[in-house]
Design an enzyme around this catalytic site. Structure first.
Site, PDB file in Angstrom:
ATOM      1  N   LYS A  64       0.840  -0.813  -0.296  1.00 19.18           N
ATOM      2  CA  LYS A  64       0.129   0.267  -0.397  1.00 19.18           C
ATOM      3  C   LYS A  64       0.888   1.787  -0.576  1.00 19.18           C
ATOM      4  CE  LYS A  64      -4.258   1.789   2.606  1.00 19.18           C
ATOM      5  NZ  LYS A  64      -4.633   1.803   4.197  1.00 19.18           N
ATOM      6  N   SER A 139     -10.456   1.849   2.378  1.00 17.45           N
ATOM      7  CA  SER A 139      -8.812   2.601   1.985  1.00 17.45           C
ATOM      8  C   SER A 139      -7.946   1.649   1.539  1.00 17.45           C
ATOM      9  CB  SER A 139      -8.139   3.668   3.193  1.00 17.45           C
ATOM     10  OG  SER A 139      -7.073   2.871   3.546  1.00 17.45           O
ATOM     11  N   SER A 163      -9.966   0.055   7.136  1.00 15.38           N
ATOM     12  CA  SER A 163      -9.522  -0.499   5.009  1.00 15.38           C
ATOM     13  C   SER A 163      -9.045  -1.399   5.115  1.00 15.38           C
ATOM     14  CB  SER A 163      -8.629   0.952   5.658  1.00 15.38           C
ATOM     15  OG  SER A 163      -8.714   2.320   5.492  1.00 15.38           O
TER      16      SER A 163
END
Lengths: 475, 477
Positions: A64, A139, A163
């Site tokens: 990420k 997210s 997330s």
């Protein structure tokens, strides 16, 4: 055989038997990225890291874009970080490199992890591999989409309010948010420091256990990390669920849940009952305050954490065409006005507001008290439950653009995942069915602090008996 | 109208721990800009602070030395504000649980002892330094200082004059030096002080509106700034206007203050608990261990020196005023030496040597043994006081044994009567007028002849013996 479609443990077995070479696996995955990333937009950038001598687990992994990889751009999908390259590896990256992991590149996300759909990225929207018209959740939408699409064997995400779990649910993969303190946050660009945890997103529970073992452990550079030994989570997967006490919180089955989601989760409850688990109806009475509490605590911390992006030291710097104010204020205002997207600005303003003189007691202080009550609910529940089972999200993946104009309804998609962050407890999301449109449904298992082994073995028992994980997105 | 002045002081002290407060960088200064930094003190994204335990111990030492209660709950907070020298956009500080609170410092001021209250002392991190580059007309940032550990010591508004403030600062600095927690050097910025000043009609119990004075770079500048501000507030009130609460910057060259822009004063720091540092609890045992390890503090030492050695408060204050000098004194005093003479030598000739060299005791090569030996050579008549000062100047530089220097320089006083008599004869022969004056009753004129004789003997004569010999010779002629 499409190597990119395998799990890490399948690949490791092939490698051990000499049936494939690490490079073949990497080539297959990179080929897949080239083929499908234009449609998913899961990866923001790919790069070739130097191979580390260790090759215990040469598994291609996506990271990420808020986790620092030395010398590589880390932007949190924000314009304000521009092309910032951290001069150091995050603790989890050190561990991945030490295990021989093959880092593929940076995965898309909501800007600064602010969002539940990966639509707030400055690097473009991510498309759900199950239906490109839909969001992958967020997210960590890039991480979940990449794993579902075969663009990475597994991935790292971060979870502040859901997330990891919510996008895992939307993309039909497994995602685990560890106990707060289980995984070092050193090198994770902070959003809500008291809530953030890095965790694995994988294709099945076995991979989840393996990746969690790699990244867990005490780190003296993170004062909130906890000094407890790390078990080999993969070794503890095969456990009978007979006698396991599973709590079903009534507050998590309320109006607003899609019927298909409720049906799938109820079916999972029945599975466990048949397997000999003890199903208990429980109450977590302060659940209704979780979203409000979260959006005060998380935005307060975020407003402070994001103050460093001011154009002085690194990242974007914008000077106005004509000076308006004295000194440096111009630069601050212009840089932040241009560098942050709408959702980041909204959260910075919200967080600044709740910490302001005259409002602190009414908002931030009350939120801290509510947080304690929510944690107490869960602590109490775990005195007579081993696991709390619920949907991961009230819905399956929604349409791109469906909620962007209504931040509040977007915030509510984290309603079931937020309590685990507020309480610091571990929680996993795993596939538990599909809706009529073929979209994956996820269920969430929450456990007491450091009960990751129990979460994983429970999830494993369900996964092996039901096999939802073997259905793949067609791209 | 008769006004009473009310002053409270905020002192920022840089602690001299080996490393910075939240990272492993050396806590050093004078290094090339931005060479003593790491991701943590640069506030790079993803970095996290870790508390340096030594900073906590220093903070506890300061608190205990100032007779404070120690907060067993150790917690840090974020103080949010934007400034280019603050890389994270917030300063990690302590808000509602300062490491120490509710103490006092005994201060001798105006000839009497006063207890100045200490409201609190809290730990925090220092910011970087802005440097204006004239060539490029740009402002540059040096982050070396970022993360230097600070303790902020806030006094009660207990001081009633600029001189009291000065005396408090002097006593505070001395206490901090005894603790060895900081080099307390205002010029280097390791000790900084802001003053809150207000005045009120004498007899009034309510506090007047205060102003905050900043930017003073010495204790005497603080005294001047306060005096200036007190006079200014009195003029304001006497002219019928209210004092405006504001922050003022002291301009030392012009001897005046300039108000900071009001916008810069309207801060809302949005304090909240620092989530990256986990609060923890100190045990009473840990606090007691620090308390037991505290050195004797200057005020207690002064009282003891007076009692133990019978020295005056004046001499004692000078000695205690430099911990190393007092240590030196006590080592020497344990040897066979006249204490009064030792005191005189330390606060006289030795002090002069230090002042001449602008250094402190460790800057000299003098040992307590050698000073005692030198004093004893004067006492046993081997050398004159004058010659001894000469020897002192030598041995503080060279570290030589004073007995060897006396021999090498041939400074031992001449006790050979024949040589002495010859010189006395010469002096009398060469100065008949002076001899006449002495004979006619002006006894003091003999001093002139002693001086001449001493010169001929290169200072190696005992002046008493010379004087006797001259008197005897004149009487006999």
């Amino acid at each position: 055989m499409d190597l990119f479609a395998l799990t890490a443990h399948e690949i490791l077995e092939l490698l051990a038997n000499g049936k494939v070479l690490p490079d073949e696996v990497e080539t297959s995955v990179r080929g897949r990225i080239n083929a499908v990333n234009p449609r998913t937009n899961a990866f923001i950038r790919t790069y070739q890291e130097n191979k580390t001598p260790a090759n215990a687990m040469p598994i291609p992994i996506g990271i990420k874009d808020n986790i620092c990889v030395k010398g590589r751009p880390v932007t949190c999908a924000s314009a304000i970080l521009k092309d910032f390259c951290p001069p150091y590896d995050a603790a989890v990256i050190e561990k991945i490199k030490a295990s021989g992991g093959v880092i593929l590149g940076s995965l898309n996300m909501d800007e600064f992890a602010f969002g539940s759909s990966t639509e707030s990225s400055s690097k473009g929207i991510v498309h759900n591999p199950w239906d490109l018209e839909r969001v992958p959740g967020g997210s960590s939408g890039g991480s979940a989409a990449a794993v579902a699409a075969g663009e990475a064997i597994w991935a790292l995400g971060s979870d502040t309010g859901g997330s990891i779990r919510q996008p895992a649910s939307f993309c039909g993969v497994v995602g685990l948010k560890p106990t707060y303190g289980r995984v070092s946050r050193y090198g994770l660009v902070a959003f809500g420091s008291s809530l953030d945890q890095i965790g694995p997103i994988t294709r099945d529970v076995t991979d989840c256990a393996r990746l969690l073992s790699i990244i867990s452990g005490f780190d003296r550079r993170d004062s909130t990390s906890v000094d407890l030994p790390v078990p080999d989570y993969a070794l503890g997967l095969r456990r009978d669920v007979r006698g396991l006490r599973i709590g079903i919180p009534k507050e998590y089955f309320i109006g607003g849940i899609e019927p298909a989601v409720e049906k799938a989760v109820r079916a999972a409850v029945e599975f466990f009952r048949k397997e000999g688990a003890v199903i208990k109806d429980i109450s977590l009475p302060h659940t209704e305050y979780a979203v409000a509490t979260y959006y005060i605590v998380a935005t307060a911390e975020a407003s402070s954490n994001l103050a460093r992006f001011d154009g002085v030291e690194y990242g974007l710097r914008v000077l106005p065409d004509k000076p308006r104010k004295t000194g440096i204020v111009d630069m601050y205002e212009e840089t932040r006005a241009r560098g942050f997207g709408d959702e980041a600005k909204r959260r910075i303003m919200l967080g600044t507001y709740v910490l302001s003189a005259g409002y602190y007691d009414a908002y931030y202080l009350r939120a801290l008290k509510a947080r304690t009550l929510i944690k107490n609910d869960l602590d109490k529940a775990f005195t007579d439950c081993d696991i709390i089972l619920s949907p991961t999200a009230p819905t399956t993946a929604f349409k791109i653009g469906e909620k962007t104009s209504d931040p509040l309804s977007m915030y509510l998609s984290d309603i079931f995942t937020i309590p685990a962050n507020l309480a610091g407890i571990p929680a996993i999301s795993l596939p538990c069915g599909f809706d009529a449109g073929g979209l994956p449904i996820g269920m969430q298992l929450m456990g007491a602090p450091f009960a990751e082994e129990k979460l994983l073995s429970t999830a494993y028992a369900y996964e092996q008996a039901n096999g939802w994980h073997s259905r793949k997105a067609q791209l | 109208m008769d006004f009473e002045t009310v002053i409270g002081l905020e002192v920022h002290l840089q602690l001299n721990t080996a490393t910075k407060i939240f990272c492993g960088c050396r806590n050093d200064f004078g290094l090339e800009a931005n060479t003593c930094v790491c991701p943590v003190c640069l506030g790079l994204p993803g970095s996290l602070p870790v508390l340096n335990r030594q900073v906590l111990f220093s903070g506890m030492k300061v608190g205990l030395a100032l007779n404070c209660a120690i907060n067993t709950f150790v917690k840090f907070d974020r103080k949010n504000y934007y400034y280019p020298d603050l890389p994270k956009g917030y300063q990690i500080s302590q808000f509602d649980f300062p490491i120490a609170k509710n103490g006092f410092l005994p201060v001798i001021t105006g000839g009497q002892e006063r207890r100045i209250g200490i409201t609190r002392a809290h730990l925090e991190e220092d910011a970087g330094k802005l440097i204006h580059d004239d060539r490029t007309n740009a402002t540059l940032v040096d982050y070396n200082r970022t993360g230097t550990p600070l303790v902020e010591i806030v006094s009660e508004p207990d001081m009633r004059s600029a001189q009291e403030a000065y005396d408090y600062l002097t006593a505070l600095k001395l206490t901090l030096q005894y603790l060895n927690v900081s080099d307390c050097d205002m010029e280097k910025g390791s000790l900084r002080c802001d003053a809150n000043v207000s005045i009120r009609p004498r007899g009034e119990s309510k506090l007047g509106t205060k102003t905050e004075l900043k930017n003073m770079n010495s204790f005497s500048a603080i005294r001047r700034a306060i005096d200036h501000e007190v006079a200014s507030q009195a003029r304001t009130i006497l002219s019928g206007k209210p004092v405006v609460q504001q922050t003022l910057l002291w301009n030392e060259e012009k001897g005046m203050t300039i108000p900071m822009r009001s916008k810069e004063q309207a801060h809302d720091y949005r304090y909240f608990p620092e989530p990256d540092l986990v609060p923890f609890t100190l045990t009473e045992e840990q606090i007691d261990a620090v308390r037991r390890a505290l050195p004797e503090l200057p005020y207690a030492r002064l009282r003891r020196l007076i009692g133990q050695y019978g020295i005056s408060e004046y001499d004692g204050t000078i000695l205690v005023g430099d911990k190393l000098a007092a240590d030196f004194f006590e080592t020497a005093a344990a040897m066979k030496v006249d204490i009064k003479k030792l005191c005189n030598w330390m606060n006289g000739p030795l002090m002069k040597e230090l002042n001449d060299r602008r250094c402190r005791i460790p800057g000299l090569k003098l040992t307590p043994q050698d000073l005692v030996a030198l004093i004893n050579r004067v006492e046993d008549g081997t050398i004159s006081n004058l010659a001894a000062k000469d020897v002192l100047s030598d041995i503080v530089e060279t570290g030589k044994d004073p007995n060897i220097v006396i021999r090498e320089k041939g400074l031992a006083q001449v006790s050979d009567d024949a040589q002495l008599e010859t010189i006395v004869d010469e002096v009398i022969r060469e100065n008949p007028q002076v001899v006449e004056q002495i004979r006619s009753g002006k006894a003091s004129a003999a001093g002139f002849l002693v001086g001449l004789a001493m010169k001929k003997m290169h200072g190696k004569a005992n002046p008493k013996i010379l004087n006797t010999a001259i008197q005897r010779r004149i009487a006999n002629v």
